[in-house]
Design an enzyme around this catalytic site. Structure first.
Site, mmCIF file in Angstrom:
data_model
loop_
_atom_site.group_PDB
_atom_site.id
_atom_site.type_symbol
_atom_site.label_atom_id
_atom_site.label_comp_id
_atom_site.label_asym_id
_atom_site.label_seq_id
_atom_site.Cartn_x
_atom_site.Cartn_y
_atom_site.Cartn_z
ATOM 1 N N LYS A 98 -9.486 -6.971 8.185
ATOM 2 C CA LYS A 98 -8.498 -6.486 9.145
ATOM 3 C C LYS A 98 -8.881 -7.045 10.507
ATOM 4 C CE LYS A 98 -7.210 -2.223 6.737
ATOM 5 N NZ LYS A 98 -7.489 -0.779 6.616
ATOM 6 N N GLU A 139 -11.292 0.417 -3.249
ATOM 7 C CA GLU A 139 -11.600 0.066 -1.857
ATOM 8 C C GLU A 139 -12.295 1.225 -1.151
ATOM 9 O OE1 GLU A 139 -9.080 -1.551 2.046
ATOM 10 O OE2 GLU A 139 -8.078 -1.240 0.121
ATOM 11 N N LYS A 164 -1.162 -1.081 -4.375
ATOM 12 C CA LYS A 164 -2.374 -0.338 -3.993
ATOM 13 C C LYS A 164 -1.997 1.114 -3.749
ATOM 14 C CE LYS A 164 -4.397 -0.433 0.177
ATOM 15 N NZ LYS A 164 -5.148 -0.938 1.350
ATOM 16 N N SER A 187 0.857 -1.178 0.000
ATOM 17 C CA SER A 187 0.000 0.000 0.000
ATOM 18 C C SER A 187 0.896 1.231 0.000
ATOM 19 C CB SER A 187 -0.890 -0.005 1.244
ATOM 20 O OG SER A 187 -1.697 1.148 1.301
ATOM 21 N N GLY A 197 -3.649 -3.939 6.027
ATOM 22 C CA GLY A 197 -2.662 -3.535 7.021
ATOM 23 C C GLY A 197 -3.019 -2.215 7.674
ATOM 24 N N ASP A 253 -7.387 2.732 -3.018
ATOM 25 C CA ASP A 253 -8.086 2.774 -1.729
ATOM 26 C C ASP A 253 -8.472 4.215 -1.440
ATOM 27 O OD1 ASP A 253 -9.055 2.470 0.812
ATOM 28 O OD2 ASP A 253 -7.172 1.792 1.706
ATOM 29 N N ASP A 313 -14.040 -2.181 3.286
ATOM 30 C CA ASP A 313 -13.087 -2.234 4.396
ATOM 31 C C ASP A 313 -13.804 -1.749 5.658
ATOM 32 O OD1 ASP A 313 -11.073 -1.773 6.273
ATOM 33 O OD2 ASP A 313 -9.851 -0.519 4.995
ATOM 34 N N LYS A 320 -3.283 4.932 -2.484
ATOM 35 C CA LYS A 320 -4.273 5.752 -1.804
ATOM 36 C C LYS A 320 -4.713 6.876 -2.754
ATOM 37 C CE LYS A 320 -4.120 3.732 2.296
ATOM 38 N NZ LYS A 320 -5.285 3.121 2.968
#
Length: 372
Positions: free
Chosen positions: A262, A213, A161, A135, A290, A188, A238, A163
């Site tokens: 998670k 996400e 991934k 990420s 994570g 995400d 998530d 952000k």
């Protein structure tokens, strides 16, 4: 297991590189560790709650008193057979899932040590190695982002991934895909968008993403159903999935096609296994997210990721990506093929460096049976 004591510690660990999401930028982690002494072994848990109540309503300064005044006393009054007993013992306390997970996971670790069994086998895992993704947070420039992606691709990671947030999304993806047309790529949003931005979100379909996400509100499922009908790209939920019932509802409603599990967000290994099983019944893959964990939480994520339905690369990456020096040995390492080998040693397979933990502890408190 007879629970003899529970020790809470706050440690401070500076990140190798800042990590930025739509919530803000983090340079140093305040981390709450818990160790549980039971029948001569010490099990470790890590609270994944953040420094601030942004990702969720929990943060480190709610988790500490919740554990001290409610959760730890519930354990210190009991002899328990298994970490599986924790959800019933903690049921009187509503919410506070990250605090609950901290203690429950420490007990699973202790139980595995007492049984001389690897934690991943105790959980019911089957994989001897797990596939890893990374990420990558929002950077100061697109050029800086491209450099970081190049480093991670060269290291062998199997999924990248990114952000995203309004203003840092389509323009970034265009440049990433222009350079890497075929890497497994996902994004995400951490709830950075609203449903009235659906037309903007539909433009993500052009980039051949594995998933987007949590694009909408953190507590929303129904509106994700409406959005998923408009997108070719799979939505992954998530923050919206707090327990197995949420996962069942989301999948029945076709709000997503992938779920991020998670262990802290759902309250511990027991509930994480239930979420995994719900998704498996729906033939929907899961992966392990994570939370910038130290090696303690990272080791737990590795164990969880060995369950059958963890079919997609998770965010369980190498220690050195985040920490100059991790608090476990050996540190978590990822092969050039983007895999982590799973240890057959009892417990997590990693030893907590208690001398280093003590050195970076800024406060600690030990609770014992029969004492307030």
């Amino acid at each position: 297991m007879k629970i003899e004591s529970v020790t809470l510690r706050e440690i401070h660990m500076p990140l190798v590189h800042f990590f930025e999401t739509s919530f803000g930028r983090v340079y140093t982690r305040r981390i709450l560790l818990v160790s549980v002494q039971a029948d001569g072994v010490r099990g470790w848990g890590e609270c994944v709650a953040g420094e601030d109540p942004f990702y969720s309503s929990e943060w480190i300064d709610t988790a500490w008193p919740t554990i001290k005044h409610y959760l730890a006393p519930a354990l210190l009054q009991k002899e328990i057979d298994s970490g599986r007993d924790c959800p019933d013992l903690f049921a009187r306390v509503r919410g506070h899932r990250m605090a609950k997970a901290t203690l429950e996971n420490a007990l699973w670790d202790a139980e595995a040590q007492l049984q001389q069994k690897p934690l991943w086998k105790l959980l019911g895992g089957t994989r001897r190695e797990i596939a890893c993704g990374v990420s990558i947070g929002i950077q100061d420039s697109v050029e800086q982002l491209l450099e970081k992606i190049a480093t991670e691709v060269a290291a062998g990671y199997r999924r990248i991934k990114l952000k995203v947030k309004p203003g840092w999304d389509l323009n970034v993806l265009e440049k990433v895909r222009a350079r890497w047309s075929d890497i497994m790529l996902s994004v995400d949003a951490n709830s950075a968008y609203t449903l009235d931005q659906a037309e903007h979100l539909r433009k993500f379909d052009a980039f051949n993403l594995l998933m987007i996400e949590q694009p909408l509100w953190n507590d929303e499922i129904y509106l994700h159903t409406r959005l998923q009908k408009l997108l070719r790209t799979s939505i992954c939920l998530d923050e919206s999935i707090r327990q197995a019932r949420d996962a069942d509802f989301a999948l029945e409603a076709e709000a997503c096609r992938i779920i991020n599990v998670k262990v802290g967000r759902v309250g511990g290994f027991s509930e994480a296994k239930k979420v995994h099983e719900v998704a498996q019944r729906h033939n929907v893959p899961v992966w392990c997210g994570g939370m910038l964990e130290s090696g303690v939480g990272r080791a737990h994520n590795i164990a969880l990721s060995t369950l059958d339905n963890f079919r997609l690369p998770g965010d369980v990456s190498a220690s050195k990506r985040y920490w100059k020096e991790d608090i476990i040995e050996p540190e978590v390492e990822v092969s050039s093929a983007g895999m982590i080998a799973v240890s057959d040693a009892p417990g997590t397979g990693y030893r907590v460096r208690e001398d280093l933990v003590q050195k970076i502890t800024v406060r600690d408190e030990t609770l014992r049976a029969g004492k307030s």
